[in-house]
Motif scaffolding. Sequence first.
Motif, PDB file in Angstrom:
ATOM      1  N   LEU A   1       0.810  -1.237   0.000  1.00  0.00           N
ATOM      2  CA  LEU A   1       0.000   0.000   0.000  1.00  0.00           C
ATOM      3  C   LEU A   1       0.832   1.270   0.000  1.00  0.00           C
ATOM      4  N   ASP A   2       2.014   1.199   0.611  1.00  0.00           N
ATOM      5  CA  ASP A   2       2.766   2.437   0.855  1.00  0.00           C
ATOM      6  C   ASP A   2       3.575   2.836  -0.379  1.00  0.00           C
ATOM      7  N   PRO A   3       3.213   3.955  -0.992  1.00  0.00           N
ATOM      8  CA  PRO A   3       3.954   4.369  -2.197  1.00  0.00           C
ATOM      9  C   PRO A   3       5.259   5.093  -1.859  1.00  0.00           C
ATOM     10  N   GLY A   4       5.641   5.073  -0.581  1.00  0.00           N
ATOM     11  CA  GLY A   4       6.873   5.759  -0.178  1.00  0.00           C
ATOM     12  C   GLY A   4       6.609   7.067   0.529  1.00  0.00           C
TER      13      GLY A   4
ATOM     14  N   LEU B   1       4.623  13.142  -0.179  1.00  0.00           N
ATOM     15  CA  LEU B   1       5.043  12.243  -1.240  1.00  0.00           C
ATOM     16  C   LEU B   1       5.809  13.104  -2.248  1.00  0.00           C
TER      17      LEU B   1
ATOM     18  N   HIS C   1      -3.939   9.617  -4.764  1.00  0.00           N
ATOM     19  CA  HIS C   1      -3.157   8.536  -4.141  1.00  0.00           C
ATOM     20  C   HIS C   1      -4.003   7.661  -3.231  1.00  0.00           C
ATOM     21  N   SER C   2      -5.282   7.967  -3.132  1.00  0.00           N
ATOM     22  CA  SER C   2      -6.035   7.379  -2.020  1.00  0.00           C
ATOM     23  C   SER C   2      -6.795   6.106  -2.387  1.00  0.00           C
TER      24      SER C   2
ATOM     25  N   ARG D   1      -4.801   3.388   0.484  1.00  0.00           N
ATOM     26  CA  ARG D   1      -3.456   3.964   0.574  1.00  0.00           C
ATOM     27  C   ARG D   1      -3.224   4.760   1.862  1.00  0.00           C
TER      28      ARG D   1
END
Length: 326
Positions: free
Chosen positions: A170-173, A225, A254-255, A259
Amino acid sequence: MTGESLTGIEIRRLSAAEAAAFAELTFPTYRRLLALEPTVRHPEQGDPRRIEAIAIGALRAGRPVGLALGERALAAGEPAEALSLFVVAGERGRGLGGALLGALEDELAALGAPEIRATWTAGKPATAYLERILARRGWSAPVARTVSARFRPEDMLTLPLFSPRHLAALDPGFEIFPWSELPLDELAALRAGNEARPWISEGLEPWSYGGGAGYDPATSVGARLGGRLVGWVLTERIDGRLLRWTVSFLDKRHSRRGRIVPLYKASLERAVAAGYELCLFVTPVRFPNMVRFIERWISRRATFVGETRGAGKPLEVALKPIPDRV
Ligand SMILES: CC(C)(COP(=O)(O)OP(=O)(O)OC[C@H]1O[C@@H](n2cnc3c(N)ncnc32)[C@H](O)[C@@H]1OP(=O)(O)O)[C@@H](O)C(=O)NCCC(=O)NCCS
């Protein structure tokens, strides 16, 4: 109808000196209002409106047996609120609750309030009785306002949703940081940007609530982000044990598909570390994704899930004699 069964009970507006003896008959958060002095309703939420509490007590042989607590706004024309209604167990089901609410309505009308409103939590044993009283007294039909869930933060962290495998997907960083460390100019830029081109859901802006002043510094987090502020989970300390998750938002770009979960995890871990025993997650029903999130995930570890409902009733404004025209 109820007059006979209420024989021996006196219902009247209480003075401040009398009201102290009724403290057990309302919620702990409202007890300070029994001083019956003009005050601010939600100082912790940055709500500056001034109100006056009105207490209607029921006494049997001088002993407190029921309380209707309300408030009127000191600014003219604003609606009044019924805050709590309570009848001791041995006196219930004989019309006393209805009579207390009726006396509160009459008192507020006489003081010039144009309308009375109330919000309560459904899913409790007395919900049906309360709604029955409101219907009988001609209030509007109850409408769902928010869904709330109560849980222990360490229990919630055991959800598979928060497992490392799930989170890695889930975590895009995100760069997750304590909200209290957000530079003021970054918040100002966020606000200016949103005013120029709105992208934050209304009501979920970090400044929409108490100017941001009331957030719990230990458990409120933000996420960037690529250096850009994209989300936040903002909480409020109710007391040393209880924490409310008030506002959570992630940029819609992003949600999708949960997310925001890494932000929740960061906030939950901080809640455990800060010693909070209980969390309250509240969302207005107009955010269906959040309601689904409660139903699908939070309810699995929650000790209570219920909706708050609201209703109201216009009050007959007491007619004042019209002075003769000259
Ligand atoms: C809600 C509460 C104030 C009602 O007080 P009450 O004196 O019983 O109220 P009334 O008798 O005027 O009306 C209750 C209605 O529920 C009905 N009822 C059904 N079963 C009942 C029961 N076991 N006990 C009480 N009322 C019952 C009554 O018949 C009445 O409806 P009716 O007028 O159509 O007959 C009381 O139950 C209470 O204090 N509960 C705990 C606190 C609470 O949850 N308050 C509400 C949120 S702030």
